[in-house]
Design a protein around this motif. Structure first.
Motif, PDB file in Angstrom:
ATOM      1  N   ILE A  19       0.838  -1.202   0.000  1.00  0.00           N
ATOM      2  CA  ILE A  19       0.000   0.000   0.000  1.00  0.00           C
ATOM      3  C   ILE A  19       0.871   1.249   0.000  1.00  0.00           C
ATOM      4  O   ILE A  19       0.638   2.197  -0.769  1.00  0.00           O
ATOM      5  N   SER A  20       1.896   1.272   0.850  1.00  0.00           N
ATOM      6  CA  SER A  20       2.767   2.453   0.939  1.00  0.00           C
ATOM      7  C   SER A  20       3.374   2.800  -0.413  1.00  0.00           C
ATOM      8  O   SER A  20       3.330   3.950  -0.865  1.00  0.00           O
ATOM      9  N   LEU A  21       3.965   1.793  -1.051  1.00  0.00           N
ATOM     10  CA  LEU A  21       4.666   2.027  -2.305  1.00  0.00           C
ATOM     11  C   LEU A  21       3.709   2.401  -3.429  1.00  0.00           C
ATOM     12  O   LEU A  21       3.939   3.365  -4.170  1.00  0.00           O
ATOM     13  N   HIS A  22       2.621   1.654  -3.567  1.00  0.00           N
ATOM     14  CA  HIS A  22       1.704   1.907  -4.684  1.00  0.00           C
ATOM     15  C   HIS A  22       0.927   3.209  -4.505  1.00  0.00           C
ATOM     16  O   HIS A  22       0.610   3.878  -5.489  1.00  0.00           O
ATOM     17  N   LEU A  23       0.622   3.571  -3.269  1.00  0.00           N
ATOM     18  CA  LEU A  23      -0.024   4.864  -3.042  1.00  0.00           C
ATOM     19  C   LEU A  23       0.942   5.999  -3.361  1.00  0.00           C
ATOM     20  O   LEU A  23       0.563   6.986  -3.995  1.00  0.00           O
ATOM     21  N   ALA A  24       2.186   5.860  -2.959  1.00  0.00           N
ATOM     22  CA  ALA A  24       3.184   6.896  -3.237  1.00  0.00           C
ATOM     23  C   ALA A  24       3.348   7.120  -4.734  1.00  0.00           C
ATOM     24  O   ALA A  24       3.363   8.261  -5.214  1.00  0.00           O
ATOM     25  N   VAL A 222      -2.173 -11.998  -8.453  1.00  0.00           N
ATOM     26  CA  VAL A 222      -0.837 -12.543  -8.667  1.00  0.00           C
ATOM     27  C   VAL A 222       0.078 -11.465  -9.230  1.00  0.00           C
ATOM     28  O   VAL A 222       1.276 -11.399  -8.901  1.00  0.00           O
ATOM     29  N   ALA A 223      -0.461 -10.598 -10.074  1.00  0.00           N
ATOM     30  CA  ALA A 223       0.344  -9.553 -10.710  1.00  0.00           C
ATOM     31  C   ALA A 223       0.992  -8.635  -9.685  1.00  0.00           C
ATOM     32  O   ALA A 223       2.114  -8.159  -9.889  1.00  0.00           O
ATOM     33  N   ILE A 224       0.312  -8.371  -8.566  1.00  0.00           N
ATOM     34  CA  ILE A 224       0.892  -7.511  -7.531  1.00  0.00           C
ATOM     35  C   ILE A 224       2.088  -8.212  -6.894  1.00  0.00           C
ATOM     36  O   ILE A 224       3.157  -7.611  -6.714  1.00  0.00           O
ATOM     37  N   ARG A 225       1.932  -9.491  -6.568  1.00  0.00           N
ATOM     38  CA  ARG A 225       3.039 -10.244  -5.972  1.00  0.00           C
ATOM     39  C   ARG A 225       4.223 -10.328  -6.923  1.00  0.00           C
ATOM     40  O   ARG A 225       5.380 -10.179  -6.515  1.00  0.00           O
ATOM     41  N   ARG A 226       3.944 -10.553  -8.201  1.00  0.00           N
ATOM     42  CA  ARG A 226       5.026 -10.657  -9.182  1.00  0.00           C
ATOM     43  C   ARG A 226       5.736  -9.320  -9.363  1.00  0.00           C
ATOM     44  O   ARG A 226       6.966  -9.283  -9.515  1.00  0.00           O
ATOM     45  N   ALA A 227       4.970  -8.247  -9.339  1.00  0.00           N
ATOM     46  CA  ALA A 227       5.583  -6.927  -9.472  1.00  0.00           C
ATOM     47  C   ALA A 227       6.542  -6.673  -8.325  1.00  0.00           C
ATOM     48  O   ALA A 227       7.689  -6.234  -8.537  1.00  0.00           O
ATOM     49  N   ASN A 230       9.639  -8.735  -8.581  1.00  0.00           N
ATOM     50  CA  ASN A 230      10.533  -8.239  -9.636  1.00  0.00           C
ATOM     51  C   ASN A 230      11.050  -6.826  -9.365  1.00  0.00           C
ATOM     52  O   ASN A 230      11.592  -6.175 -10.248  1.00  0.00           O
ATOM     53  N   ARG A 231      10.844  -6.355  -8.139  1.00  0.00           N
ATOM     54  CA  ARG A 231      11.357  -5.057  -7.700  1.00  0.00           C
ATOM     55  C   ARG A 231      10.817  -3.896  -8.534  1.00  0.00           C
ATOM     56  O   ARG A 231      11.551  -3.026  -8.986  1.00  0.00           O
ATOM     57  N   THR A 232       9.524  -3.942  -8.716  1.00  0.00           N
ATOM     58  CA  THR A 232       8.857  -2.855  -9.424  1.00  0.00           C
ATOM     59  C   THR A 232       7.438  -2.740  -8.877  1.00  0.00           C
ATOM     60  O   THR A 232       7.104  -3.353  -7.862  1.00  0.00           O
ATOM     61  N   THR A 233       6.615  -1.945  -9.529  1.00  0.00           N
ATOM     62  CA  THR A 233       5.237  -1.762  -9.097  1.00  0.00           C
ATOM     63  C   THR A 233       4.275  -2.291 -10.154  1.00  0.00           C
ATOM     64  O   THR A 233       4.660  -2.583 -11.286  1.00  0.00           O
ATOM     65  N   LEU A 234       3.013  -2.375  -9.760  1.00  0.00           N
ATOM     66  CA  LEU A 234       1.980  -2.853 -10.674  1.00  0.00           C
ATOM     67  C   LEU A 234       1.854  -1.934 -11.882  1.00  0.00           C
ATOM     68  O   LEU A 234       1.532  -2.385 -12.983  1.00  0.00           O
ATOM     69  N   TYR A 235       2.145  -0.666 -11.709  1.00  0.00           N
ATOM     70  CA  TYR A 235       2.015   0.296 -12.798  1.00  0.00           C
ATOM     71  C   TYR A 235       2.960  -0.043 -13.961  1.00  0.00           C
ATOM     72  O   TYR A 235       2.628   0.206 -15.121  1.00  0.00           O
ATOM     73  N   LYS A 236       4.105  -0.594 -13.643  1.00  0.00           N
ATOM     74  CA  LYS A 236       5.055  -0.981 -14.686  1.00  0.00           C
ATOM     75  C   LYS A 236       4.883  -2.439 -15.090  1.00  0.00           C
ATOM     76  O   LYS A 236       4.999  -2.792 -16.261  1.00  0.00           O
ATOM     77  N   HIS A 237       4.626  -3.294 -14.115  1.00  0.00           N
ATOM     78  CA  HIS A 237       4.547  -4.724 -14.391  1.00  0.00           C
ATOM     79  C   HIS A 237       3.295  -5.085 -15.196  1.00  0.00           C
ATOM     80  O   HIS A 237       3.363  -5.855 -16.154  1.00  0.00           O
ATOM     81  N   LYS A 238       2.163  -4.543 -14.779  1.00  0.00           N
ATOM     82  CA  LYS A 238       0.905  -4.835 -15.477  1.00  0.00           C
ATOM     83  C   LYS A 238      -0.025  -3.627 -15.353  1.00  0.00           C
ATOM     84  O   LYS A 238      -0.963  -3.625 -14.551  1.00  0.00           O
TER      85      LYS A 238
END
Length: 269
Positions: A19-24, A222-227, A230-238
């Motif tokens: 939540i912290s990272l994706h909200l930021a 699953v996409a959130i866990r994979r992001a 992979n040391r990234t966020t959902l915005y980049k991963h999916k």
């Protein structure tokens, strides 16, 4: 002054760092300048951004050092840029001994506020990822920010744990004579089953909780866990994930509450 918000829950496993990272990053996507502080000794947020192996200079200028010794002259050196559009004050292994060392210090609960007063003046928002347990670092996060978002899971213990979290915040308010604003209680890692539905219905009908609970939730994907793996966020991963819109909704809610209040304060002045 930056709008400071801590994402806190004394119960672990609720997806606080997610939540912290994706909200930021959602706030950054709304053209806000955002600083993220990893106050969790586990350093999960730093690791998810690939900053867990960051080597601090020989002068020991790290978040841990500044918390224990007080803000140093070159304090800005602990702020790192990322390719996610947010700046970060990372955590590392040094943070694991900070709680014990702070217990013997004066103004130990105010150390983070002292640091932020020096470094976050140019940011619209400062997000603090707090430890998942009650202690001096947890108190630092609450007192430095005075605004809290509490993530919860869709399980029976959620009602008990959230009441404990609110009770702890009440105790901090009484002990330090301050007012802490609960911006939102956000259901996170919500599963697509009947148990989750029943739990959320009970939460949304519980006095003392329902006024803070968001109308939307972050669903388990699953996409959130994979992001994060992979040391990234959902915005980049999916970026087409259905949960992106819910993170953006949370950012909208934060902006509405924080900047709406700021507008009212300016009118009163």
């Amino acid at each position: 002054m930056s709008n400071r918000i801590t994402v806190s829950n004394q119960k672990g496993g609720v997806g606080k760092t997610t939540i912290s990272l994706h909200l930021a990053v959602a706030l950054a996507k709304k053209d806000k300048d955002v600083l993220v502080v990893d106050l969790d000794p586990s350093a999960y947020l730093s690791a998810h951004l690939g900053l867990d192996d960051y080597y601090y200079d020989e002068n020991k200028n790290s978040l841990a050092y500044n918390l224990v010794e007080g803000p140093q002259e070159n304090l800005e050196d602990i702020v790192l840029q990322t390719d996610e559009g947010v700046d970060v004050v990372p955590s590392n292994y040094d943070m694991r001994g900070v709680e014990d060392r702070l217990n013997a210090e004066r103004n130990r609960e105010m150390r983070l506020r002292m640091i932020l007063d020096r470094i976050d003046g140019d940011y619209d928002y400062t997000m603090v990822d707090s430890p998942p347990s009650v202690g001096v670092l947890y108190d630092n996060a609450i007192l430095a920010c005075e605004r809290v978002i509490i993530p919860i899971k869709d399980e029976d213990m959620s009602i008990v744990s959230i009441h404990r979290a609110l009770d702890e915040i009440d105790e901090i308010e009484k002990a330090f004579g301050t007012n802490i604003e609960i911006l939102a209680i956000i259901p996170n890692l919500v599963r697509p089953d009947g148990v989750a539905t029943d739990t959320l219905e009970r939460l949304r009908s519980t006095d003392g909780l329902k006024e803070y609970l968001t109308e939307f939730e972050i669903r388990q994907r699953v996409a959130i866990r994979r992001a994060m793996k992979n040391r990234t966020t959902l915005y980049k991963h999916k970026p087409n994930s259905d949960q992106v819109k819910n993170f953006m909704k949370l950012a909208d809610l934060v902006v509405s509450k924080c900047e709406g209040e700021n507008d009212e304060e300016e009118k009163e002045e």
